[in-house]
Design an enzyme around this catalytic site. Structure first.
Site, PDB file in Angstrom:
ATOM      1  NE  ARG A  54      -2.444   1.015   3.676  1.00 11.32           N
ATOM      2  CZ  ARG A  54      -3.162   0.806   4.786  1.00 11.32           C
ATOM      3  NH1 ARG A  54      -4.443   0.470   4.704  1.00 11.32           N
ATOM      4  NH2 ARG A  54      -2.605   0.904   5.980  1.00 11.32           N
ATOM      5  CE  LYS A 107      -2.210   4.537   7.327  1.00  9.16           C
ATOM      6  NZ  LYS A 107      -3.379   5.119   7.957  1.00  9.16           N
ATOM      7  CD  GLU A 109     -11.953   5.776   5.083  1.00  9.10           C
ATOM      8  OE1 GLU A 109     -11.385   4.736   5.429  1.00  9.10           O
ATOM      9  OE2 GLU A 109     -11.426   6.622   4.338  1.00  9.10           O
TER      10      GLU A 109
HETATM   11  N1  PXG Z   1      -9.426   4.456   7.238  1.00  9.94           N
HETATM   12  C1  PXG Z   1      -8.594   5.464   7.515  1.00  9.94           C
HETATM   13  C2  PXG Z   1      -8.942   6.831   7.036  1.00  9.94           C
HETATM   14  C3  PXG Z   1      -7.412   5.235   8.234  1.00  9.94           C
HETATM   15  O1  PXG Z   1      -6.564   6.234   8.495  1.00  9.94           O
HETATM   16  C4  PXG Z   1      -8.027   2.886   8.403  1.00  9.94           C
HETATM   17  C5  PXG Z   1      -9.167   3.195   7.664  1.00  9.94           C
HETATM   18  C6  PXG Z   1      -7.770   1.468   8.795  1.00  9.94           C
HETATM   19  O2  PXG Z   1      -6.746   0.897   7.982  1.00  9.94           O
HETATM   20  P1  PXG Z   1      -5.817  -0.282   8.504  1.00  9.94           P
HETATM   21  O3  PXG Z   1      -4.898  -0.545   7.376  1.00  9.94           O
HETATM   22  O4  PXG Z   1      -5.114   0.215   9.737  1.00  9.94           O
HETATM   23  O5  PXG Z   1      -6.688  -1.433   8.814  1.00  9.94           O
HETATM   24  C7  PXG Z   1      -7.115   3.921   8.681  1.00  9.94           C
HETATM   25  C8  PXG Z   1      -5.846   3.675   9.446  1.00  9.94           C
HETATM   26  C9  PXG Z   1      -5.023   6.612  14.825  1.00  9.94           C
HETATM   27  C10 PXG Z   1      -4.617   6.320  13.425  1.00  9.94           C
HETATM   28  O6  PXG Z   1      -4.166   7.076  15.591  1.00  9.94           O
HETATM   29  C11 PXG Z   1      -5.399   5.517  12.627  1.00  9.94           C
HETATM   30  C12 PXG Z   1      -5.013   5.235  11.314  1.00  9.94           C
HETATM   31  C13 PXG Z   1      -3.884   5.798  10.831  1.00  9.94           C
HETATM   32  C14 PXG Z   1      -3.114   6.609  11.635  1.00  9.94           C
HETATM   33  C15 PXG Z   1      -3.466   6.864  12.953  1.00  9.94           C
HETATM   34  O7  PXG Z   1      -6.191   6.392  15.163  1.00  9.94           O
HETATM   35  N2  PXG Z   1      -5.858   4.444  10.622  1.00  9.94           N
END
Ligand code: PXG
Length: 292
Positions: free
Chosen positions: A52, A151, A184
């Site tokens: 990713r 991301k 989301e």
């Molecule tokens: N959607 C968004 C917008 C995200 O930022 C996810 C979904 C979940 O993706 P993964 O790959 O982790 O299953 C994310 C990821 C936090 C934090 O501190 C959370 C994310 C990134 C950075 C910090 O809550 N989430």
């Protein structure tokens, strides 16, 4: 002991891990990142996280100065240097140091840093009692403008939404597309349960293709659930039998209330629990061993 941070090819103590005020990651949010987790000596789905990251970098035409194999080794080395078995890993690649203009050609080399820290676990209480969510008025960026499947370091949109949730007294909020479809949450993907079926919005509308989301879709299929990616609006959330959110930090967290409406029976449901059990099993084996 101070954390050892991997910064542009070297491990340095955290107080020496500094980036320039001319770094375009800071000046413009120009860069990509990953949040990764290690469970008892295994980095969960490291390959998928790096795929990713490298795909996002390709979209924004950012040259990562390490091969994916070298990056894998750098992540493992950073975790080992901190003696961790369970960890939260933050990997950031910025456009690098440039001048004060936007032009990325002025940044000759991307900056890379990797932080491996102890993980701040979600309180067990949220898995038992579930989360309350609100819907945020801040909309998800249009993917025509900034594609949320990357991301990127541009999280202001999500942070604005997160502030709204916090002001409403809840830790997470639902974000809609500009057309009013459920996209989301601010840092998590969302799923609905109806009978033996899981429904989650497609990533083509500008959602992050979450690594946890992907794992949950696989586990669900193995458990005999049908998995559908489709567009839905808030009414579908309010009438779902179960709702849960997924993310690297959250894993799978049941949602028991949305915008003041109880979800299903108003308590975590059996499908969510079964998926969480399946997910926690998967984290024991699926990934890159840190200390082979
Ligand atoms: N959607 C968004 C917008 C995200 O930022 C996810 C979904 C979940 O993706 P993964 O790959 O982790 O299953 C994310 C990821 C936090 C934090 O501190 C959370 C994310 C990134 C950075 C910090 O809550 N989430």
């Amino acid at each position: 002991m101070a954390l050892q941070v991997w910064l542009d090819g070297r491990l340095v103590p955290e107080e020496e891990a500094r980036v320039s005020v001319f770094d375009h990651g800071l000046l413009y949010g120009d860069g990509v990142f990953e949040g990764i987790r290690a469970y008892d000596g295994i980095v969960f789905r490291l390959k998928e996280h790096l795929d990713r990251l490298y795909n996002g970098a390709r979209v924004i035409m950012l040259d990562i100065p390490l091969s994916q194999e070298e990056m894998t080794q750098a992540v493992l080395e950073t975790i080992r240097a901190n003696g961790l078995r369970d960890a939260y890993i933050r990997l950031v690649v910025t456009r690098g140091v440039g001048d004060l203009g936007l032009d990325p050609r002025k940044c000759p080399r991307a900056s890379v840093f990797i932080i491996a820290a102890g993980i701040a676990l979600y309180p067990e209480e949220v898995y038992i009692n579930g989360l309350r969510l609100i819907t945020c008025s801040v909309r998800r960026n249009s993917p025509d403008a900034l594609d949320g499947s990357i991301k990127s370091l541009n999280y202001l949109n999500n942070i604005m939404a997160k502030m709204e949730a916090i002001r409403a007294g809840v830790p997470e909020g639902i974000m809609l597309t500009t057309d009013g479809y459920v996209a989301e949450c601010t840092g998590d993907n969302i799923f609905l349960v109806r009978g033996e079926r899981l429904i989650t919005p497609p990533t083509s509308i500008g959602n992050l293709p979450g690594i946890t989301r992907g794992a949950v879709m696989e586990i669900a299929a193995r458990q005999g659930l049908e998995v559908r990616e489709e567009l839905f609006r808030l009414a579908s959330v309010y009438t779902a039998e179960e709702v849960f959110v997924t993310g690297t930090a959250a894993e799978i967290v049941p949602v028991v209330e949305v915008d003041g409406r109880p979800v299903g029976a108003g308590k975590p449901g059996p499908v969510t629990k079964r998926l969480l059990d399946g997910f926690r099993e998967l984290t024991k084996t699926d990934g890159e061993p840190i200390y082979p």
